[in-house]
Structure formats: structure tokens, C-alpha cells
Design an enzyme around this catalytic site. Structure first.
Site, PDB file in Angstrom:
ATOM      1  N   LYS A  74       0.848  -1.196   0.000  1.00  0.00           N
ATOM      2  CA  LYS A  74       0.000   0.000   0.000  1.00  0.00           C
ATOM      3  C   LYS A  74       0.885   1.248   0.000  1.00  0.00           C
ATOM      4  CE  LYS A  74      -0.767  -0.938   4.783  1.00  0.00           C
ATOM      5  NZ  LYS A  74      -1.262  -0.775   6.008  1.00  0.00           N
ATOM      6  N   ASP A 140       3.352 -15.584  -7.831  1.00  0.00           N
ATOM      7  CA  ASP A 140       2.238 -15.933  -8.731  1.00  0.00           C
ATOM      8  C   ASP A 140       2.704 -16.321 -10.137  1.00  0.00           C
ATOM      9  OD1 ASP A 140       0.758 -15.101  -6.565  1.00  0.00           O
ATOM     10  OD2 ASP A 140       0.325 -13.116  -7.381  1.00  0.00           O
ATOM     11  N   MET A 182      -2.348 -19.777  -3.295  1.00  0.00           N
ATOM     12  CA  MET A 182      -2.321 -18.404  -3.829  1.00  0.00           C
ATOM     13  C   MET A 182      -2.145 -18.400  -5.347  1.00  0.00           C
ATOM     14  SD  MET A 182      -0.228 -16.145  -1.083  1.00  0.00           S
ATOM     15  CE  MET A 182      -1.039 -15.464   0.357  1.00  0.00           C
TER      16      MET A 182
HETATM   17  O1  F6P Z   1       0.863 -11.510  -5.290  1.00  0.00           O
HETATM   18  C1  F6P Z   1       1.316 -12.316  -4.274  1.00  0.00           C
HETATM   19  C2  F6P Z   1       0.198 -12.710  -3.335  1.00  0.00           C
HETATM   20  O2  F6P Z   1       0.734 -13.590  -2.373  1.00  0.00           O
HETATM   21  C3  F6P Z   1      -1.021 -13.318  -4.022  1.00  0.00           C
HETATM   22  O3  F6P Z   1      -0.828 -14.658  -4.385  1.00  0.00           O
HETATM   23  C4  F6P Z   1      -2.079 -13.097  -2.962  1.00  0.00           C
HETATM   24  O4  F6P Z   1      -3.365 -13.019  -3.534  1.00  0.00           O
HETATM   25  C5  F6P Z   1      -1.689 -11.754  -2.374  1.00  0.00           C
HETATM   26  O5  F6P Z   1      -0.319 -11.574  -2.658  1.00  0.00           O
HETATM   27  C6  F6P Z   1      -1.915 -11.681  -0.879  1.00  0.00           C
HETATM   28  O6  F6P Z   1      -1.636 -10.396  -0.450  1.00  0.00           O
HETATM   29  P1  F6P Z   1      -1.403  -9.990   1.076  1.00  0.00           P
HETATM   30  O7  F6P Z   1       0.016 -10.339   1.418  1.00  0.00           O
HETATM   31  O8  F6P Z   1      -1.628  -8.531   1.104  1.00  0.00           O
HETATM   32  O9  F6P Z   1      -2.365 -10.766   1.903  1.00  0.00           O
END
Ligand code: F6P
Length: 361
Positions: A74, A140, A182
Site C-alpha cells: 500500500k 504468482d 495463492m
Molecule cells: O501476489 C502475491 C500474493 O501472495 C497473491 O498470491 C495473494 O493473492 C496476495 O499476494 C496476498 O496479499 P497480502 O500479502 O496482502 O495478503
């Protein structure tokens, strides 16, 4: 002599420290200086968060997970959430201030390590006149311009190990285990770990699934005296005619919804339709943790060294990319154009089908 600033942005991924290690070493050998900006661009906003990185600072970090620089998803300088004097959160554009600080510090280049979100920010800075080199990171594996992103191999290894462990408990209890992994809108982690971990069904975002087919596959296991099943569901998988399940926008300043919940939904459907004892679990951030695999370390170090070569050649506005077997580079605008999806006509998908894995269609 050149002066480089390096940052890590977005979700962390195993291999970030190996890139930093390679950038610092490759720069040191050229007599250049490297600075690390903490938490994405924070170090370029607040000088207390900017640190000189010497070889001694990165001595043994290549084998460690996470990032010594910290990260955030963010921290978009073009839309940054900040608290005003009244204590209210507002989204403001601080990109000019960052560019000013970059120039005042006399930096020659910014090496931005990130996924599509962070690389889009890097592209905008490049457009504004900052010399930038991108390094592709994400578990990803969804960046079109590179064959692989680092972090993916480690995430797949973690998910596969989890599937191996779930097999024994699923078998002991004649249960169905649904594992949510994920990957956002791409099914790479689900497909690679599902095949390697002996899943009965793999549900990926690229192929809307039919619960009837998934349940038929589970019940068919009885034909060869198997009373348990493992289902891998990518977090972005969608039932035909249904919607992506998400937790909404997690925080102010975040550009994407937080996915999650499909595993529990699929488990409830299986329970109801088959009557089988079914459990679900979310592997979550386990997939982002731990020491990078050899593949990811090597890839990350190759990316780091290649990024420094691009700085030397003055090829700014580019991202390093793996175009097997070589390191290559692509303009940042091409790097962020589209997300890489699983090709349904690829040999991995054919392999899954041929060894009897149900893809929900
Ligand atoms: O992009 C990497 C990732 O781990 C995704 O696979 C998943 O949807 C997202 O980030 C999760 O984000 P956060 O760490 O903000 O929960």
C-alpha cells in the site's frame, strides 16, 4: 562511479534477498555505491529510511526469505495513504517529492524489484524521467514478459510438500481435503503443485469449474479402492456461472481485492453433494515464506547481476527477463501490459488430464 538505489515493493517472495545480494556485489566490483530504500519508496521520502548497503551488510542474506529492506503493498507513491493533521486518512500523490529526493541524492538509477503493481509504479517513474530498471518478482509467476519470476518455485515446493503431508491424514480418515493456494488470477501454483502433489482435482482461474464433475471424480476414486481425495483450488478459481470469492479491499491505498474463500466454498459443496467427510485449509502466506529453493536463488542472482549490467549499458526503462536459457530485457511498458495465464493447450495441462486429474470441466 555510479550510485544506485534499490527497493522491494509489493508482497514479499523468497529470493528478494538474493537479488539484493547480487546487486550489491556486482556494483561493488564496479566501484559503485548501492543504497537500500526501506518499505518500497519510503526511503526516498524519508531519508532516515535510506541506508547505504555494503558487501558486509548482505554477507549471507541470499539464502534467507523475506527482504532485508521490508516491503509494502500500500505504498504506491502516486496514490499513497497518509494521515492528515485531523487524523483522517487521505490518498495523495508524493511522486514529485520522491523524484526530487532521488535527484538531490545524486542517484544514477533505481532498481525496482516487484510484481506487476510495483513495476507499473516503476514504469510511471520512468515516464517522469527517473532512470529505472525493473526486476520481476512474484510467487504468482504471472508476468507475461519473463518465463519465470523468482519466488514461484519456492511457493510450489511449499505447496507440494503440504499436499504430500495432507495425503497421509486424508487417507487415514477417508477424507476429502481441499487446499486453497495463492496465485491471484493465474493458476500456476495450483497446477504445478497439484500435479506434483498427486491431486485428484485442480481448479484454476483460467478454467471455470463444474462442481458436478469434481464430485464425480471424487466418487470415482472408489473404483480403485481409494476413499480419500485431494482437491487443489487456486484462490482465483471460479465456478462456472459464479463469481470470484474475495474479502474485498483489505486496506486503503491497495489497488487489488484480497482473494480468499474458494477452498471453504468448494469443501462445503463436496460435503453436501457427496456426503463425504471434507475439510479445507488455506495455505496462505506459508507459500511466501522460508528459504528460496536453489532454482529461485540462482534466478534471483542472475536477475540482480543482469540488472546491474543494464545500468552499465544505460538501458533504463527496462525490466530484466528470463527468456530461457538466457537473461534478456523488455521495456517496462511491455512488462506490465498483460498477466500470464495458464495455457489450456500446454503440455502441463495435457499431463494433468492424461494422468486422470479432474480440472473441473
Ligand atoms: O501476489 C502475491 C500474493 O501472495 C497473491 O498470491 C495473494 O493473492 C496476495 O499476494 C496476498 O496479499 P497480502 O500479502 O496482502 O495478503
Amino acid at each position: 562511479m555510479k550510485k544506485i538505489v534499490i527497493s522491494t515493493g509489493g508482497g514479499d517472495a523468497p529470493g528478494l534477498n538474493a537479488v539484493i545480494y547480487a546487486v550489491v556485489h556486482a556494483s561493488y566490483r564496479r566501484g559503485w555505491e548501492v543504497y537500500g530504500s526501506r518499505s518500497g519508496y519510503k526511503g526516498l521520502l524519508d531519508m532516515d529510511e535510506l541506508h547505504r548497503l555494503d558487501v558486509s551488510d548482505v554477507e549471507d542474506i541470499y539464502s534467507t526469505g523475506g527482504t532485508i529492506l521490508g516491503s509494502t503493498n500500500k505504498g504506491d507513491p502516486f496514490a499513497m495513504p497518509v494521515e492528515n493533521l485531523a487524523g483522517e486518512m487521505k490518498v495523495v500523490d508524493v511522486s514529485d517529492k520522491i523524484l526530487d529526493n532521488f535527484r538531490r541524492m545524486g542517484f544514477d538509477c533505481h532498481i525496482a524489484i516487484g510484481g506487476d503493481g510495483s513495476l507499473e509504479i516503476a514504469r510511471k517513474f520512468s515516464e517522469k524521467g527517473m532512470p529505472v530498471i525493473g526486476v520481476p518478482k512474484t510467487i504468482d509467476n504471472d508476468l507475461e514478459a519473463t518465463d519465470r519470476t523468482f519466488g514461484f518455485d519456492t511457493a510450489v515446493a511449499t505447496a507440494t510438500e503440504a499436499l504430500d503431508k495432507l495425503h497421509s491424514t486424508a487417507k487415514s480418515h477417508d477424507r476429502v481435503m481441499v487446499v486453497e493456494v495463492m496465485g491471484r488470477d493465474s493458476g500456476w501454483i495450483a497446477l504445478y503443485s497439484g500435479i506434483s502433489g498427486g491431486a485428484d482435482a485442480i481448479l484454476i482461474p483460467e478454467l471455470p469449474f463444474d462442481m458436478k464433475k469434481v464430485c464425480e471424480k471424487i466418487m470415482d476414486n472408489a473404483l480403485h479402492e481409494k476413499d480419500y481425495a485431494i482437491v487443489v483450488a487456486a484462490e482465483g478459481a471460479v465456478a462456472a456461472g459464479g463469481k470470484v470469492i474475495s474479502k474485498g479491499m483489505a486496506e486503503l491505498g491497495r489497488s487489488e481485492v484480497l482473494l480468499g474463500g474458494i477452498g471453504e466454498w468448494v469443501a462445503a459443496e463436496i460435503r453436501e453433494r457427496t456426503g463425504k467427510d471434507t475439510r479445507s485449509l488455506v495455505l496462505g502466506h506459508l507459500q511466501r515464506g522460508g528459504s528460496p529453493t536453489t532454482f529461485d536463488r540462482l534466478l534471483a542472482m542472475r536477475f540482480g547481476a543482469a540488472a546491474v549490467r543494464l545500468v552499465e549499458e544505460g538501458r533504463f526503462g527496462h525490466m530484466v527477463a528470463l527468456v530461457s536459457p538466457n537473461m534478456s530485457s523488455v521495456p517496462l511498458e511491455d512488462a506490465v501490459k498483460s498477466r500470464k495465464k495458464v495455457d489450456l493447450n500446454s503440455d502441463k495441462v495435457f499431463t494433468a488430464r492424461e494422468i486422470g486429474i479432474c480440472l473441473g470441466d
